[in-house]
Design a protein around this motif. Sequence first.
Motif, PDB file in Angstrom:
ATOM      1  N   PRO A   4       0.833  -1.209   0.000  1.00  0.00           N
ATOM      2  CA  PRO A   4       0.000   0.000   0.000  1.00  0.00           C
ATOM      3  C   PRO A   4       0.870   1.263   0.000  1.00  0.00           C
ATOM      4  O   PRO A   4       1.903   1.309   0.663  1.00  0.00           O
ATOM      5  CB  PRO A   4      -0.794  -0.114   1.305  1.00  0.00           C
ATOM      6  CG  PRO A   4      -0.814  -1.568   1.617  1.00  0.00           C
ATOM      7  CD  PRO A   4       0.514  -2.074   1.130  1.00  0.00           C
ATOM      8  N   GLU A   5       0.442   2.240  -0.754  1.00  0.00           N
ATOM      9  CA  GLU A   5       1.185   3.500  -0.797  1.00  0.00           C
ATOM     10  C   GLU A   5       1.045   4.228   0.532  1.00  0.00           C
ATOM     11  O   GLU A   5       0.103   3.990   1.295  1.00  0.00           O
ATOM     12  CB  GLU A   5       0.671   4.360  -1.948  1.00  0.00           C
ATOM     13  CG  GLU A   5       0.977   3.733  -3.315  1.00  0.00           C
ATOM     14  CD  GLU A   5       0.632   4.647  -4.457  1.00  0.00           C
ATOM     15  OE1 GLU A   5       0.918   5.848  -4.367  1.00  0.00           O
ATOM     16  OE2 GLU A   5       0.068   4.135  -5.440  1.00  0.00           O
ATOM     17  N   GLY A   6       1.984   5.132   0.780  1.00  0.00           N
ATOM     18  CA  GLY A   6       2.023   5.865   2.034  1.00  0.00           C
ATOM     19  C   GLY A   6       0.725   6.552   2.375  1.00  0.00           C
ATOM     20  O   GLY A   6       0.304   6.570   3.541  1.00  0.00           O
ATOM     21  N   PHE A   7       0.058   7.128   1.366  1.00  0.00           N
ATOM     22  CA  PHE A   7      -1.169   7.867   1.658  1.00  0.00           C
ATOM     23  C   PHE A   7      -2.276   6.939   2.158  1.00  0.00           C
ATOM     24  O   PHE A   7      -3.131   7.353   2.948  1.00  0.00           O
ATOM     25  CB  PHE A   7      -1.639   8.698   0.457  1.00  0.00           C
ATOM     26  CG  PHE A   7      -2.250   7.906  -0.671  1.00  0.00           C
ATOM     27  CD1 PHE A   7      -3.607   7.646  -0.699  1.00  0.00           C
ATOM     28  CD2 PHE A   7      -1.460   7.440  -1.721  1.00  0.00           C
ATOM     29  CE1 PHE A   7      -4.172   6.919  -1.746  1.00  0.00           C
ATOM     30  CE2 PHE A   7      -2.008   6.713  -2.763  1.00  0.00           C
ATOM     31  CZ  PHE A   7      -3.376   6.451  -2.773  1.00  0.00           C
ATOM     32  N   VAL A   8      -2.256   5.673   1.752  1.00  0.00           N
ATOM     33  CA  VAL A   8      -3.253   4.707   2.212  1.00  0.00           C
ATOM     34  C   VAL A   8      -3.007   4.390   3.692  1.00  0.00           C
ATOM     35  O   VAL A   8      -3.947   4.356   4.503  1.00  0.00           O
ATOM     36  CB  VAL A   8      -3.206   3.414   1.368  1.00  0.00           C
ATOM     37  CG1 VAL A   8      -4.125   2.346   1.935  1.00  0.00           C
ATOM     38  CG2 VAL A   8      -3.551   3.714  -0.082  1.00  0.00           C
ATOM     39  N   GLN A  83       7.921   9.571   6.441  1.00  0.00           N
ATOM     40  CA  GLN A  83       7.650   9.703   5.007  1.00  0.00           C
ATOM     41  C   GLN A  83       8.171  11.023   4.436  1.00  0.00           C
ATOM     42  O   GLN A  83       8.318  11.154   3.231  1.00  0.00           O
ATOM     43  CB  GLN A  83       6.155   9.548   4.729  1.00  0.00           C
ATOM     44  CG  GLN A  83       5.610   8.196   5.105  1.00  0.00           C
ATOM     45  CD  GLN A  83       6.336   7.059   4.413  1.00  0.00           C
ATOM     46  OE1 GLN A  83       6.233   6.895   3.207  1.00  0.00           O
ATOM     47  NE2 GLN A  83       7.091   6.266   5.168  1.00  0.00           N
ATOM     48  N   ALA A  84       8.458  11.968   5.308  1.00  0.00           N
ATOM     49  CA  ALA A  84       8.952  13.274   4.865  1.00  0.00           C
ATOM     50  C   ALA A  84      10.445  13.254   4.563  1.00  0.00           C
ATOM     51  O   ALA A  84      10.968  14.192   3.981  1.00  0.00           O
ATOM     52  CB  ALA A  84       8.652  14.329   5.924  1.00  0.00           C
ATOM     53  N   GLN A  85      11.110  12.204   4.965  1.00  0.00           N
ATOM     54  CA  GLN A  85      12.568  12.125   4.783  1.00  0.00           C
ATOM     55  C   GLN A  85      12.948  11.764   3.382  1.00  0.00           C
ATOM     56  O   GLN A  85      12.393  11.102   2.656  1.00  0.00           O
ATOM     57  CB  GLN A  85      13.158  11.133   5.758  1.00  0.00           C
ATOM     58  CG  GLN A  85      12.937  11.551   7.185  1.00  0.00           C
ATOM     59  CD  GLN A  85      13.396  10.486   8.179  1.00  0.00           C
ATOM     60  OE1 GLN A  85      13.826   9.418   7.820  1.00  0.00           O
ATOM     61  NE2 GLN A  85      13.293  10.805   9.449  1.00  0.00           N
TER      62      GLN A  85
END
Length: 85
Positions: A4-8, A83-85
């Motif tokens: 699953p993608e990060g936004f999920v 996820q911001a890294q």
Amino acid sequence: MKVPEGFVVEKKLADLVAGEIEPDAAADWATQVMHELEDEDVDDGIWEAFDHLSGADLLAEPDVYLHSQDDYRSWLTEFRSSQAQ
């Protein structure tokens, strides 16, 4: 299964924080995904979020969850930071 993608994953955490999904549902989803992805290369931050979510339904005593809304918010903040890294 595709990872699953990060936004999920972020949405599941945010829904848990907002009370839009029950801890049991979040834990069931994460546990199922973890089993399906056990041989896949998964981003550490995403895997850690799955790990947290899979324990969202743990009980400290009957009818009392071990983790609180504060824990869920912390998990979401931690995930967003990873996820911001």
